[in-house]
Design an enzyme around this catalytic site. Structure first.
Site, PDB file in Angstrom:
ATOM      1  N   ALA A  63       0.722  -1.120   0.079  1.00 22.56           N
ATOM      2  CA  ALA A  63      -0.022  -0.183  -0.058  1.00 22.56           C
ATOM      3  C   ALA A  63       1.053   1.397  -0.148  1.00 22.56           C
ATOM      4  O   ALA A  63       0.493   2.275  -0.680  1.00 22.56           O
ATOM      5  CB  ALA A  63      -0.786  -0.003   1.483  1.00 22.56           C
ATOM      6  N   LYS A  69      16.671 -42.649  -3.794  1.00 20.56           N
ATOM      7  CA  LYS A  69      16.221 -41.550  -4.515  1.00 20.56           C
ATOM      8  C   LYS A  69      15.344 -40.675  -3.441  1.00 20.56           C
ATOM      9  O   LYS A  69      14.164 -41.039  -2.926  1.00 20.56           O
ATOM     10  CB  LYS A  69      15.187 -41.953  -5.542  1.00 20.56           C
ATOM     11  CG  LYS A  69      14.478 -40.896  -6.519  1.00 20.56           C
ATOM     12  CD  LYS A  69      13.857 -41.315  -7.715  1.00 20.56           C
ATOM     13  CE  LYS A  69      13.180 -40.099  -8.532  1.00 20.56           C
ATOM     14  NZ  LYS A  69      12.476 -39.559  -7.953  1.00 20.56           N
ATOM     15  N   CYS A  82     -22.097 -33.541 -22.727  1.00 17.64           N
ATOM     16  CA  CYS A  82     -20.856 -32.712 -22.180  1.00 17.64           C
ATOM     17  C   CYS A  82     -21.659 -32.081 -20.778  1.00 17.64           C
ATOM     18  O   CYS A  82     -22.876 -31.606 -20.992  1.00 17.64           O
ATOM     19  CB  CYS A  82     -20.469 -31.767 -23.025  1.00 17.64           C
ATOM     20  SG  CYS A  82     -19.117 -30.670 -22.368  1.00 17.64           S
ATOM     21  N   CYS A  96     -21.104 -28.986 -19.939  1.00 17.31           N
ATOM     22  CA  CYS A  96     -21.086 -27.736 -20.007  1.00 17.31           C
ATOM     23  C   CYS A  96     -22.697 -27.251 -20.565  1.00 17.31           C
ATOM     24  O   CYS A  96     -23.461 -28.203 -20.750  1.00 17.31           O
ATOM     25  CB  CYS A  96     -20.184 -27.573 -21.442  1.00 17.31           C
ATOM     26  SG  CYS A  96     -20.539 -27.855 -22.882  1.00 17.31           S
TER      27      CYS A  96
HETATM   28  S1  IVH Z   1      20.159 -37.766 -10.823  1.00 19.94           S
HETATM   29  C1  IVH Z   1      19.932 -36.253 -15.075  1.00 19.94           C
HETATM   30  N1  IVH Z   1      19.972 -38.711  -8.228  1.00 19.94           N
HETATM   31  O1  IVH Z   1      14.778 -37.355  -8.765  1.00 19.94           O
HETATM   32  C2  IVH Z   1      20.014 -36.989 -13.680  1.00 19.94           C
HETATM   33  N2  IVH Z   1      18.115 -37.458  -8.949  1.00 19.94           N
HETATM   34  O2  IVH Z   1      12.972 -38.020 -10.749  1.00 19.94           O
HETATM   35  C3  IVH Z   1      19.254 -35.938 -12.579  1.00 19.94           C
HETATM   36  N3  IVH Z   1      16.446 -37.226  -7.114  1.00 19.94           N
HETATM   37  O3  IVH Z   1      14.831 -34.364 -10.457  1.00 19.94           O
HETATM   38  C4  IVH Z   1      18.940 -36.487 -11.464  1.00 19.94           C
HETATM   39  N4  IVH Z   1      17.676 -38.673  -5.521  1.00 19.94           N
HETATM   40  O4  IVH Z   1      15.003 -34.374  -7.621  1.00 19.94           O
HETATM   41  C5  IVH Z   1      19.292 -38.263  -9.326  1.00 19.94           C
HETATM   42  N5  IVH Z   1      20.545 -39.990  -6.216  1.00 19.94           N
HETATM   43  C6  IVH Z   1      19.682 -39.166  -7.199  1.00 19.94           C
HETATM   44  C7  IVH Z   1      18.435 -38.563  -6.894  1.00 19.94           C
HETATM   45  C8  IVH Z   1      17.529 -37.910  -7.622  1.00 19.94           C
HETATM   46  C9  IVH Z   1      16.420 -37.923  -5.841  1.00 19.94           C
HETATM   47  C10 IVH Z   1      15.255 -36.508  -7.682  1.00 19.94           C
HETATM   48  C11 IVH Z   1      15.825 -35.302  -8.225  1.00 19.94           C
HETATM   49  C12 IVH Z   1      15.242 -35.396  -9.723  1.00 19.94           C
HETATM   50  C13 IVH Z   1      14.155 -36.607  -9.656  1.00 19.94           C
HETATM   51  C14 IVH Z   1      14.126 -37.193 -11.122  1.00 19.94           C
END
Ligand code: IVH
Length: 694
Positions: free
Chosen positions: A34, A118, A410, A412
């Site tokens: 503001a 992962k 549909c 809509c």
């Molecule tokens: S490698 C080109 N390593 O998973 C390769 N990713 O599904 C780049 N992630 O965007 C990713 N743990 O956020 C890689 N040990 C790991 C990982 C990992 C988690 C995630 C990351 C990525 C996503 C892909």
């Protein structure tokens, strides 16, 4: 008086410039919206009274440019890509087979791979120059992320200076920001006690904590960082993924201590199984295991297929399931008129996320499962995919539940007929469609939503809510209208007088729209929402045609049935019959071309970007023929594309270069007839500067 006015105007401009910087660049606003509006209002009034004081660089005259979102955008020097997913052991075996085939490895040659848990967080790229942290950026759409440098500096796991001796020029370290489960639970308790937002899961709380305007807030949140990859590097300190992980560790980054080096499918699967058993005991969420080919020279040769590296695979854990009740079945109308039945569920927690909608895919799926309103069903959530209904618990079916009848019209207001799609082979397809096309308000709205979405025009402040409102009020009916909104605002719409809008938000919205008057060709093509033209195809088309006029002209020829235009398109990488048919149909409709041309008149469309690597074959069209001995056909194609060339299957006068191996036949003859340059495999590799390999 005039002198006073001039002095005051100069003072106001300086103040506004200061606050712009505090807000846009430093995430540290010192005054409220503001108060900011009051300064701008005073300046505007002064300039109106004394037009001679108006300068072209006055903040009241500024168009576009200012970052419109919370954070400034950052272009990644090397894109941040995603990973292909697999769930079954066979998929992992298939992945190894593909690697072997692509690299032409002997069956006996072992392939080493790293296996890394992962982590379920958000990926981050950290740029170090001469060992000093200079920037942190989120992944964003993979090409462009958000500048979160100020926040990243407050994460204790992220070193401000890289450890160890030697100061490498540029190092982009990539990894995952995450929050432990314990920290997440504690944070939620505090949030709830203070009456603030409670997060759905550790991933969301990590993302929410990193993307804070006030870095102090980020600092107060227990964020962690694990490194596992890299982007731009002035030199690579190791030759394998495994050694890179050790190097990252020595440089002061945490890496996952559970990671292992594996040498066979069996070892990979055993690791996956072991981690799955361990999963519940870990203090952080993981959703699978990532396998990566260990040798970096092999990673380079394997390259990428679309957005995913060929050298890595995410082996996900099976989806999490729960049981709940279907309260209703509704139809959602997609952008292309596809009708998706959605089960409205009694909210249920599936693996940490509350689910209240699940897809039922299509009419046949409902019939096969015989899902009825009132039924108890099992639902599952697998990674990021939309929750699905898996099956019915029959013994809990209420007596009065009737079979579901798929609507014939549909939802809509037009209630247009619903038609089942017919596939290219003449069979009934699974998809039901509203036949109203752009006369159907649902499709129009979906189309507009697609247009402003993140991967298309990405207009900040113009989300689903605003699109609905603007559409319902008749302010925008099609994309081009978005760009005339500002001009019409003063005369008639007066958005700032509507509930939910203030002078600041309206100003920001128009700034965001203006900023998007310049757009890349690939985004422009993607935004049109032509069926089967997704992001990757749009990129291929943009690269193939180079400029908007060339693309538009080609589509006009295509619609006229011009065979050469069709051939040219067919020769482009990643373009097949489906896309050609879809583009032809789209550009044969005058209401489509009218909309496209109106839109194009409102914006400046940039020529397609050159691929990252400039090479002697960038922009050229190549044909491979005969037997290749030092690389596979796929590898050759990938190499050429990586260097910015298009690979075609047939020789024409547009071919720039033919790479011919032994046993080359008619294509070689044709090349010689047309006087096209011909090289053998060795000469080709030398030309593109690839060292000969065995
Ligand atoms: S490698 C080109 N390593 O998973 C390769 N990713 O599904 C780049 N992630 O965007 C990713 N743990 O956020 C890689 N040990 C790991 C990982 C990992 C988690 C995630 C990351 C990525 C996503 C892909």
């Amino acid at each position: 008086m005039r002198h006073d006015a001039a002095a005051r105007a100069a003072q106001l401009r300086a103040q506004i410039a200061h606050h712009n910087r505090q807000y846009h660049e430093l995430d540290r606003p010192e005054i409220s919206d503001a108060d900011y509006d009051a300064l701008m209002g005073e300046l505007r009034a002064l300039e109106r009274e004394h037009p001679e004081l108006l300068t072209p660089d006055s903040p009241t005259q500024r168009v576009g440019a200012a970052p419109s979102g919370k954070f400034a955008k950052v272009r990644h020097a090397v894109p941040m890509l995603s990973l292909a997913n697999a769930f079954a052991a066979e998929d992992v075996a298939g992945f190894l087979d593909r690697v072997r085939r692509f690299l032409k490895l002997e069956a006996a040659e072992p392939i080493e791979l790293t296996a890394e848990p992962k982590i379920d967080g958000l990926s981050l790229s950290l740029r170090y120059e001469r060992g000093v942290l200079v920037r942190g950026a989120t992944r964003g759409d993979g090409t462009e992320g958000e500048d979160v440098t100020a926040n990243v500096r407050r994460v204790s796991d992220i070193p401000a200076k890289m450890h160890g001796r030697g100061k490498p020029g540029v190092c982009e370290i990539r990894g995952e920001v995450y929050m432990t489960r314990a920290a997440f639970l504690k944070l939620n308790e505090e949030q709830s006690a203070a009456g603030r937002t409670v997060f759905a899961n550790p991933r969301n709380s990590a993302a929410g904590s990193l993307r804070q305007l006030d870095p102090e807030v980020t600092a107060s949140r227990p964020l962690r960082f694990l490194a596992y990859a890299w982007g731009e590097m002035s030199e690579l300190p190791a030759a394998s993924q495994w050694d890179m992980l050790h190097w990252l560790n020595a440089r002061g980054f945490h890496t996952n201590p559970l990671s292992r080096l594996c040498r066979s499918l069996e070892e990979l699967l055993a690791f996956h199984h072991g981690i799955e058993l361990e999963r519940a005991r870990l203090d952080y969420d993981i959703d699978g295991v990532v396998y990566k080919v260990n040798r970096l020279d092999w990673q380079r040769r394997l390259g990428f297929a679309g957005r995913d590296p060929r050298w890595a695979l995410a082996h996900k854990f099976p989806a999490q399931k729960a049981v709940t009740v279907v309260n209703a079945i509704e139809l959602q109308v997609g952008r292309t008129g596809a009708l998706t039945p959605v089960a409205k569920l009694a909210p249920v927690n599936v693996g940490g996320v509350v689910v209240s909608n699940a897809t039922l895919h299509n009419e046949d799926y409902i019939r096969e499962l015989d899902v009825r309103i009132g039924d108890t069903v099992t639902v599952q959530r697998a990674g990021d995919v939309i929750p699905q209904v898996l099956g019915v618990v029959l013994e809990r079916r209420p007596r009065e539940a009737d079979p579901f009848r798929f609507p014939k019209s549909c939802p809509c207001p037009l209630a247009t007929a619903v038609v089942r799609e017919v596939t290219a082979t003449g069979e009934a397809g699974a998809v039901s469609r509203c036949s109203g096309e752009l006369a159907c308000p649902h499709q129009r709205i979906e189309h507009l939503r697609h247009f402003v979405s993140r991967r298309a025009f990405d207009i900040e402040g113009l989300g689903e809510k605003q699109i609905n409102l603007f559409y319902e009020n008749g302010w925008i009916a099609e994309p081009a209208d978005i760009f005339t909104l500002e001009a019409r605002n003063d005369a008639s719409i007066k958005l700032q007088e509507h509930e939910g809008f203030g002078e600041t938000s309206v100003r920001k919205l128009f700034e965001a729209i203006r900023a998007r008057r310049t757009i890349s060709l690939e985004r422009f093509i993607f935004s049109l929402g032509v069926r089967h033209v997704g992001e990757t195809t749009a990129r291929a088309l943009a690269r193939g045609y180079g400029t908007y006029p060339a693309f538009r002209e080609a589509c006009r020829h295509l619609a006229e049935g011009n065979a050469e235009a069709r051939q040219e398109l067919d020769a482009m990488d990643q373009i097949g019959d489906t896309v050609i048919a879809s583009l032809t149909a789209y550009f044969s409709e005058s209401h489509n071309t009218g909309r496209v041309d109106q839109l194009a008149a409102q914006v400046r469309i940039l020529a397609a970007e050159r691929p990252a690597t400039e090479s002697p074959i960038t922009g050229k069209t190549l044909v491979f023929t005969g037997r290749l001995e030092r690389m596979t056909r796929d590898e050759a194609k990938a190499l050429a594309e990586r260097l910015g060339a298009a690979v075609s299957g047939s020789v024409s006068k547009k071919t720039d270069l033919v790479v011919a191996g032994p046993e080359a036949g008619s294509k070689l003859t044709k090349a010689q007839e047309l006087g096209v340059q011909v090289l053998d495999e060795g000469a080709f590799l030398e030309l593109v500067g690839e060292s000969p390999r065995k």
